[in-house]
Design an enzyme around this catalytic site. Structure first.
Site, short mmCIF file in Angstrom:
data_model
loop_
_atom_site.label_atom_id
_atom_site.label_comp_id
_atom_site.label_asym_id
_atom_site.label_seq_id
_atom_site.Cartn_x
_atom_site.Cartn_y
_atom_site.Cartn_z
N ALA A 83 20.70 68.85 -92.55
CA ALA A 83 19.93 67.71 -92.01
C ALA A 83 20.12 67.60 -90.51
N GLU A 85 17.73 66.73 -86.55
CA GLU A 85 16.56 66.85 -85.70
C GLU A 85 16.70 68.23 -85.09
N THR A 134 23.79 76.34 -84.83
CA THR A 134 22.85 77.20 -84.11
C THR A 134 23.55 77.99 -83.01
N ASP A 135 22.90 79.07 -82.59
CA ASP A 135 23.42 79.86 -81.46
C ASP A 135 23.20 79.14 -80.12
N GLU A 136 22.34 78.10 -80.13
CA GLU A 136 22.02 77.42 -78.86
C GLU A 136 23.22 76.71 -78.26
N TYR A 159 19.17 68.79 -77.67
CA TYR A 159 19.34 69.30 -79.04
C TYR A 159 20.63 70.11 -79.15
N ALA A 161 23.21 70.13 -77.24
CA ALA A 161 24.40 69.29 -77.00
C ALA A 161 24.75 68.50 -78.25
N SER A 162 23.72 68.03 -78.96
CA SER A 162 24.02 67.26 -80.18
C SER A 162 24.58 68.17 -81.27
N LYS A 163 24.07 69.38 -81.38
CA LYS A 163 24.61 70.32 -82.38
C LYS A 163 26.04 70.72 -81.99
N TYR A 216 5.33 79.53 -72.82
CA TYR A 216 6.04 78.84 -71.75
C TYR A 216 6.48 79.81 -70.65
N ASP A 298 6.66 75.77 -67.84
CA ASP A 298 7.86 76.12 -68.60
C ASP A 298 8.53 74.88 -69.20
P1 NAD Z 1 13.75 71.14 -90.04
O1 NAD Z 1 13.47 70.23 -88.90
O2 NAD Z 1 12.66 71.94 -90.62
O3 NAD Z 1 14.39 70.30 -91.24
C1 NAD Z 1 15.33 69.28 -91.04
C2 NAD Z 1 15.35 68.42 -92.31
O4 NAD Z 1 16.35 67.41 -92.15
C3 NAD Z 1 14.03 67.70 -92.60
O5 NAD Z 1 13.70 67.84 -93.97
C4 NAD Z 1 14.32 66.26 -92.27
O6 NAD Z 1 13.56 65.34 -93.03
C5 NAD Z 1 15.80 66.16 -92.58
N1 NAD Z 1 16.47 65.09 -91.86
C6 NAD Z 1 16.37 64.81 -90.52
N2 NAD Z 1 17.13 63.74 -90.22
C7 NAD Z 1 17.74 63.35 -91.38
C8 NAD Z 1 18.64 62.32 -91.70
N3 NAD Z 1 19.09 61.47 -90.76
N4 NAD Z 1 19.07 62.21 -92.97
C9 NAD Z 1 18.62 63.06 -93.91
N5 NAD Z 1 17.75 64.06 -93.67
C10 NAD Z 1 17.31 64.20 -92.41
O7 NAD Z 1 14.94 72.05 -89.54
P2 NAD Z 1 15.31 73.56 -89.90
O8 NAD Z 1 14.65 74.45 -88.95
O9 NAD Z 1 15.14 73.76 -91.36
O10 NAD Z 1 16.86 73.54 -89.53
C11 NAD Z 1 17.84 73.19 -90.50
C12 NAD Z 1 19.21 73.26 -89.86
O11 NAD Z 1 19.46 74.57 -89.39
C13 NAD Z 1 19.39 72.34 -88.66
O12 NAD Z 1 20.69 71.80 -88.71
C14 NAD Z 1 19.24 73.26 -87.45
O13 NAD Z 1 19.98 72.78 -86.36
C15 NAD Z 1 19.81 74.54 -88.01
N6 NAD Z 1 19.28 75.79 -87.41
C16 NAD Z 1 17.94 76.00 -87.36
C17 NAD Z 1 17.47 77.21 -86.84
C18 NAD Z 1 15.99 77.52 -86.77
O14 NAD Z 1 15.61 78.54 -86.18
N7 NAD Z 1 15.12 76.72 -87.35
C19 NAD Z 1 18.37 78.17 -86.37
C20 NAD Z 1 19.73 77.90 -86.44
C21 NAD Z 1 20.19 76.71 -86.99
O1 TDX Z 2 4.63 76.55 -77.77
C1 TDX Z 2 5.66 77.20 -77.53
N1 TDX Z 2 5.63 78.16 -76.57
C2 TDX Z 2 6.71 78.90 -76.24
O2 TDX Z 2 6.64 79.76 -75.35
C3 TDX Z 2 6.90 76.98 -78.23
C4 TDX Z 2 6.99 75.93 -79.31
C5 TDX Z 2 7.99 77.74 -77.88
N2 TDX Z 2 7.91 78.67 -76.90
C6 TDX Z 2 9.12 79.46 -76.56
C7 TDX Z 2 10.36 78.64 -76.29
C8 TDX Z 2 11.47 79.54 -76.77
O3 TDX Z 2 11.84 80.45 -75.74
O4 TDX Z 2 9.44 80.25 -77.72
C9 TDX Z 2 10.85 80.33 -77.92
C10 TDX Z 2 11.18 79.77 -79.28
O5 TDX Z 2 10.93 78.39 -79.25
P1 TDX Z 2 11.21 77.43 -80.51
O6 TDX Z 2 10.49 77.96 -81.69
O7 TDX Z 2 10.96 76.04 -80.08
O8 TDX Z 2 12.77 77.71 -80.78
P2 TDX Z 2 14.07 77.54 -79.87
O9 TDX Z 2 13.86 76.59 -78.78
O10 TDX Z 2 14.54 78.92 -79.53
O11 TDX Z 2 15.06 76.87 -80.97
C11 TDX Z 2 15.05 77.36 -82.32
O12 TDX Z 2 16.11 78.24 -82.56
C12 TDX Z 2 17.39 77.70 -82.68
C13 TDX Z 2 15.06 76.23 -83.33
O13 TDX Z 2 14.02 75.32 -83.05
C14 TDX Z 2 16.36 75.53 -83.38
O14 TDX Z 2 16.40 74.55 -84.40
C15 TDX Z 2 17.44 76.53 -83.63
O15 TDX Z 2 18.69 75.92 -83.58
#
Ligand code: NAD
Ligand code: TDX
Length: 365
Positions: A83, A85, A134-136, A159, A161-163, A216, A298
């Site tokens: 869970a 943002e 996350t790797d961020e 984001y 910083a919060s993770k 971007y 950007d």
């Molecule tokens: P997502 O935004 O698709 O899903 C997040 C889910 O958490 C949603 O279903 C949302 O309703 C729920 N949620 C948000 N706030 C909540 C709260 N206060 N209580 C209960 N549920 C809540 O995200 P995702 O891409 O599936 O990412 C999942 C996890 O993996 C996150 O912790 C993210 O930081 C991490 N992560 C994501 C990526 C990526 O590329 N997407 C990569 C590395 C790590």
């Molecule tokens: O419209 C766009 N145009 C663009 O150039 C969007 C949405 C993104 N981008 C670029 C920004 C990033 O360099 O693409 C790259 C990927 O962007 P995102 O999909 O927003 O991912 P990123 O910012 O890398 O973060 C993701 O990876 C790590 C996830 O959203 C995070 O939840 C995860 O932790």
């Protein structure tokens, strides 16, 4: 038989993980807790409604009373905390929700596990609190080098910083209280059910609907991409074999520049539509999708390059990514083509407002 609380299980990775676990470990009980923010969607769990081994609860990870009740009633012995943002651009528009859920929500979950699990250490044997991160958190790399588990944290976006903050709390609960925790830091995921605010699904849907493809900056930022099912298998392995108190980096050994990805999405969409007259009629354009590419202003503080060294999980736990990027992208595009109803419903309503704020005044560079 584990009693596993999966928070954020109605989101992108969480829902893929729940499906994976129901297939791979059907005797475990999975309790999904999700507050269903804009990113959470019960449709992501479609098909599991009648599965007696899987329970859905709508609720917030910041709600201590609710969590206490779930831990007691379900005798939770395993937590997988997805869970959050999760979108960097939204964290730039409004960081507060990121601190509330990612930091305070994780703290609330940790407190709940501590109260339940550490009051009776014998009972807590075998329990695991897995925090998905996350790797961020590591910041941005130059042209060379990789993030290892020893790389110092240097989060650059609200984001990240919060993770990072939640990762530190998880670590502190191990060192201070002995809570059985493990943290995973994963690179960029892609695949089915990803919300179309993230790069790959946004580009697929805009390419299909003939909208501009907003890249971007110069499009040369690099991310390391992992197919979501590979991430789910990695979490499964860490739950079973990971050492408590450790962190594991997870990545695809697949670095791509953003512009390469957008070009590949365009080429694959063109190819799939050209091969199928019915599909082509659904998404008419009359030119190559590449002509939709638009370079825009950007992202502020945009990290240049992420690259994960996932040697630790590979050698210690025997996991490795199995899906090649070209195959994963093709599968993902085919999924969006077969699930038009899902994304059309997702991009109605709140999404339109977000899209206008995020892209409306970005204009061409
Ligand atoms: P997502 O935004 O698709 O899903 C997040 C889910 O958490 C949603 O279903 C949302 O309703 C729920 N949620 C948000 N706030 C909540 C709260 N206060 N209580 C209960 N549920 C809540 O995200 P995702 O891409 O599936 O990412 C999942 C996890 O993996 C996150 O912790 C993210 O930081 C991490 N992560 C994501 C990526 C990526 O590329 N997407 C990569 C590395 C790590
Ligand atoms: O419209 C766009 N145009 C663009 O150039 C969007 C949405 C993104 N981008 C670029 C920004 C990033 O360099 O693409 C790259 C990927 O962007 P995102 O999909 O927003 O991912 P990123 O910012 O890398 O973060 C993701 O990876 C790590 C996830 O959203 C995070 O939840 C995860 O932790």
């Amino acid at each position: 038989m584990r009693k596993m609380l999966v928070t954020g299980g109605a989101g992108f990775i969480g829902s893929n993980f729940v499906r994976h676990m129901r297939g791979a470990h059907p005797s475990d009980r999975v309790i999904v807790l999700d507050s269903l923010t804009y990113a959470g969607n019960l449709e992501n769990l479609k098909g599991l409604e009648k599965d007696s081994g899987c329970l859905f609860i709508k609720g917030d990870i910041c709600d201590q009373v609710l969590l206490d009740g779930i831990f007691d009633k379900e005798a939770v012995d395993t937590v997988v905390n997805f869970a959050a943002e999760s979108h960097v651009d939204r964290s730039i528009l409004g960081p507060r929700a990121f601190v509330e859920t990612n930091v305070l929500g994780t703290l609330t979950l940790l407190e709940c596990a501590r109260k339940r699990w550490l009051s009776n250490a014998a009972k807590a044997k075998g329990n695991v609190f897995l925090h998905v991160s996350t790797d961020e958190v590591y910041g941005s790399l130059g042209p060379a080098g990789y993030f290892t588990e020893e790389t110092p944290y240097q989060p650059n976006s609200p984001y990240a910083a919060s993770k990072a903050s939640s990762d530190h709390l998880v670590r502190a609960y191990f060192h201070t209280y002995g809570l059985p925790v493990v943290t995973t830091n994963c690179s960029n995921n892609y695949g089915p059910y990803q919300f179309p605010e993230k790069l790959i699904p946004l580009m697929i849907i805009n390419a299909l609907t003939g909208k501009p493809l907003p890249v971007y900056g110069d499009g040369l930022n690099v991310r390391d991409w992992l197919y979501v099912e590979d991430h789910c298998r990695a979490i499964d392995v860490v739950l079973e074999k990971g050492r408590l108190g450790e962190t594991y980096n997870i990545g695809g050994r697949c670095e791509k520049r953003n512009i390469e990805i957008v070009n590949l999405v365009c080429a694959t969409v063109d190819e799939l539509l050209n091969a199928d007259k019915t599909l082509a009629a659904l998404y008419p354009l009359g030119k190559s999708r590449k002509e939709l590419i638009t370079f825009v202003k950007d992202r502020p503080g945009h990290d240049r390059r992420y690259a994960i060294d996932c040697g630790k999980i590979e050698t210690e736990l025997g996991w490795r990514a199995l899906t090649a990027f070209d195959d994963g992208i093709r599968k993902t595009i085919k999924w969006y083509l077969s699930n038009e109803g899902w994304w059309k419903r997702v991009i109605s309503g709140e999404y339109t407002k977000y899209y206008e704020v995020q892209y409306g005044n970005r204009a061409n560079r």
